[in-house]
Write a protein that holds these residues in place. Sequence first.
Motif, mmCIF file in Angstrom:
data_model
loop_
_atom_site.group_PDB
_atom_site.id
_atom_site.type_symbol
_atom_site.label_atom_id
_atom_site.label_comp_id
_atom_site.label_asym_id
_atom_site.label_seq_id
_atom_site.Cartn_x
_atom_site.Cartn_y
_atom_site.Cartn_z
ATOM 1 N N LEU A 104 0.828 -1.210 0.000
ATOM 2 C CA LEU A 104 0.000 0.000 0.000
ATOM 3 C C LEU A 104 0.860 1.257 0.000
ATOM 4 N N LEU A 105 1.874 1.281 0.836
ATOM 5 C CA LEU A 105 2.746 2.438 0.943
ATOM 6 C C LEU A 105 3.439 2.727 -0.387
ATOM 7 N N VAL A 106 3.966 1.720 -1.020
ATOM 8 C CA VAL A 106 4.723 1.883 -2.258
ATOM 9 C C VAL A 106 3.811 2.221 -3.440
ATOM 10 N N SER A 107 2.559 1.802 -3.390
ATOM 11 C CA SER A 107 1.657 2.061 -4.515
ATOM 12 C C SER A 107 0.755 3.273 -4.294
ATOM 13 N N TYR A 108 0.818 3.910 -3.121
ATOM 14 C CA TYR A 108 -0.020 5.060 -2.825
ATOM 15 C C TYR A 108 0.382 6.233 -3.722
ATOM 16 N N PRO A 109 -0.568 6.848 -4.434
ATOM 17 C CA PRO A 109 -0.219 7.944 -5.342
ATOM 18 C C PRO A 109 0.138 9.227 -4.586
ATOM 19 N N ILE A 110 1.244 9.835 -5.010
ATOM 20 C CA ILE A 110 1.758 11.050 -4.390
ATOM 21 C C ILE A 110 1.711 12.178 -5.415
ATOM 22 N N ALA A 111 1.187 13.332 -5.016
ATOM 23 C CA ALA A 111 1.111 14.492 -5.904
ATOM 24 C C ALA A 111 2.519 14.970 -6.236
ATOM 25 N N ASN A 112 2.755 15.286 -7.513
ATOM 26 C CA ASN A 112 4.054 15.774 -7.946
ATOM 27 C C ASN A 112 3.920 16.481 -9.284
ATOM 28 N N THR A 113 4.985 17.134 -9.686
ATOM 29 C CA THR A 113 5.074 17.739 -11.012
ATOM 30 C C THR A 113 5.976 16.856 -11.851
ATOM 31 N N HIS A 114 5.439 16.338 -12.943
ATOM 32 C CA HIS A 114 6.187 15.478 -13.845
ATOM 33 C C HIS A 114 6.820 16.375 -14.913
ATOM 34 N N VAL A 115 8.145 16.334 -15.023
ATOM 35 C CA VAL A 115 8.896 17.155 -15.971
ATOM 36 C C VAL A 115 9.433 16.241 -17.062
ATOM 37 N N MET A 116 9.095 16.577 -18.324
ATOM 38 C CA MET A 116 9.500 15.723 -19.449
ATOM 39 C C MET A 116 10.118 16.556 -20.565
ATOM 40 N N LYS A 156 15.428 14.600 -23.094
ATOM 41 C CA LYS A 156 16.507 13.997 -22.306
ATOM 42 C C LYS A 156 16.137 13.762 -20.841
ATOM 43 N N HIS A 157 14.998 14.262 -20.394
ATOM 44 C CA HIS A 157 14.651 14.172 -18.974
ATOM 45 C C HIS A 157 13.235 13.651 -18.784
ATOM 46 N N ASN A 158 13.082 12.862 -17.753
ATOM 47 C CA ASN A 158 11.783 12.334 -17.343
ATOM 48 C C ASN A 158 11.880 12.150 -15.829
ATOM 49 N N CYS A 159 11.469 13.182 -15.086
ATOM 50 C CA CYS A 159 11.685 13.175 -13.646
ATOM 51 C C CYS A 159 10.542 13.916 -12.964
ATOM 52 N N VAL A 182 9.991 21.507 -23.051
ATOM 53 C CA VAL A 182 9.944 20.921 -21.708
ATOM 54 C C VAL A 182 8.487 20.992 -21.274
ATOM 55 N N GLN A 183 7.920 19.840 -20.916
ATOM 56 C CA GLN A 183 6.520 19.776 -20.495
ATOM 57 C C GLN A 183 6.437 19.534 -19.001
ATOM 58 N N PHE A 184 5.459 20.175 -18.370
ATOM 59 C CA PHE A 184 5.196 20.027 -16.948
ATOM 60 C C PHE A 184 3.745 19.582 -16.802
ATOM 61 N N LYS A 185 3.533 18.495 -16.065
ATOM 62 C CA LYS A 185 2.179 18.009 -15.810
ATOM 63 C C LYS A 185 2.006 17.754 -14.318
ATOM 64 N N SER A 186 0.854 18.129 -13.808
ATOM 65 C CA SER A 186 0.507 17.847 -12.418
ATOM 66 C C SER A 186 -0.060 16.434 -12.378
ATOM 67 N N THR A 187 0.616 15.546 -11.652
ATOM 68 C CA THR A 187 0.206 14.143 -11.644
ATOM 69 C C THR A 187 0.201 13.578 -10.224
ATOM 70 N N TYR A 188 -0.352 12.405 -10.128
ATOM 71 C CA TYR A 188 -0.287 11.583 -8.914
ATOM 72 C C TYR A 188 0.413 10.303 -9.316
ATOM 73 N N THR A 189 1.557 10.054 -8.708
ATOM 74 C CA THR A 189 2.409 8.944 -9.105
ATOM 75 C C THR A 189 2.694 8.061 -7.898
ATOM 76 N N PRO A 190 2.596 6.739 -8.066
ATOM 77 C CA PRO A 190 2.944 5.846 -6.953
ATOM 78 C C PRO A 190 4.423 5.989 -6.582
ATOM 79 N N LEU A 191 4.711 5.766 -5.311
ATOM 80 C CA LEU A 191 6.068 5.919 -4.802
ATOM 81 C C LEU A 191 7.063 5.059 -5.568
ATOM 82 N N GLU A 250 13.943 12.053 -8.917
ATOM 83 C CA GLU A 250 13.608 13.457 -8.722
ATOM 84 C C GLU A 250 14.517 14.322 -9.581
ATOM 85 N N CYS A 251 13.955 15.408 -10.089
ATOM 86 C CA CYS A 251 14.738 16.316 -10.919
ATOM 87 C C CYS A 251 15.852 16.927 -10.074
ATOM 88 N N ARG A 252 16.923 17.293 -10.716
ATOM 89 C CA ARG A 252 18.056 17.847 -9.967
ATOM 90 C C ARG A 252 18.224 19.267 -10.280
#
Length: 165
Positions: free
Chosen positions: A27-39, A42-45, A146-155, A163-165
Amino acid sequence: RRGRGSSMKIISAASAALFCLAFGIVLLVSYPIANTHVMSEKHNCIIREADFNLQWRHSVEKTIWRESYHREKNTFRLVYTDLISFGAGTPSDYPIISQKDGVIRMAVNQKLKEINWTVSRNMQGQLSWNNTTWAIANELPDYSLVQFKSTYTPLWKIWWLGECR
């Protein structure tokens, strides 16, 4: 003397505890967490923080522009824009929040489904969040998207994407 029944109860209790622990981890590992997906090409973080800034050098004015975003449920809100001068492409209908050291802060308060940002080394585009600055334009070919999307992603997927650097 212990009978066979008490050792079976211990085994059953241990099995139940192990099952609960495994279920909890899943459950912990699959629980969706709010984040910004940056694509980009060359990058997918992801960026976990809800607030971030996009900054670039304006092509005509040659001054720095900074936009501050807040991630909301499935959208972004462009909260305010900082700029030094008014010129080509500058919106003039937003209220001015402050003026300090030559920087004008304008309240924008605009909702966006996603952000599509074209970067180049000439515009010196960079992202910043939580004391992190990433000069992404230096790492991509000129005029890259560079695309930014508001998503919910499992841990587990966040660990995989990184994570983006």
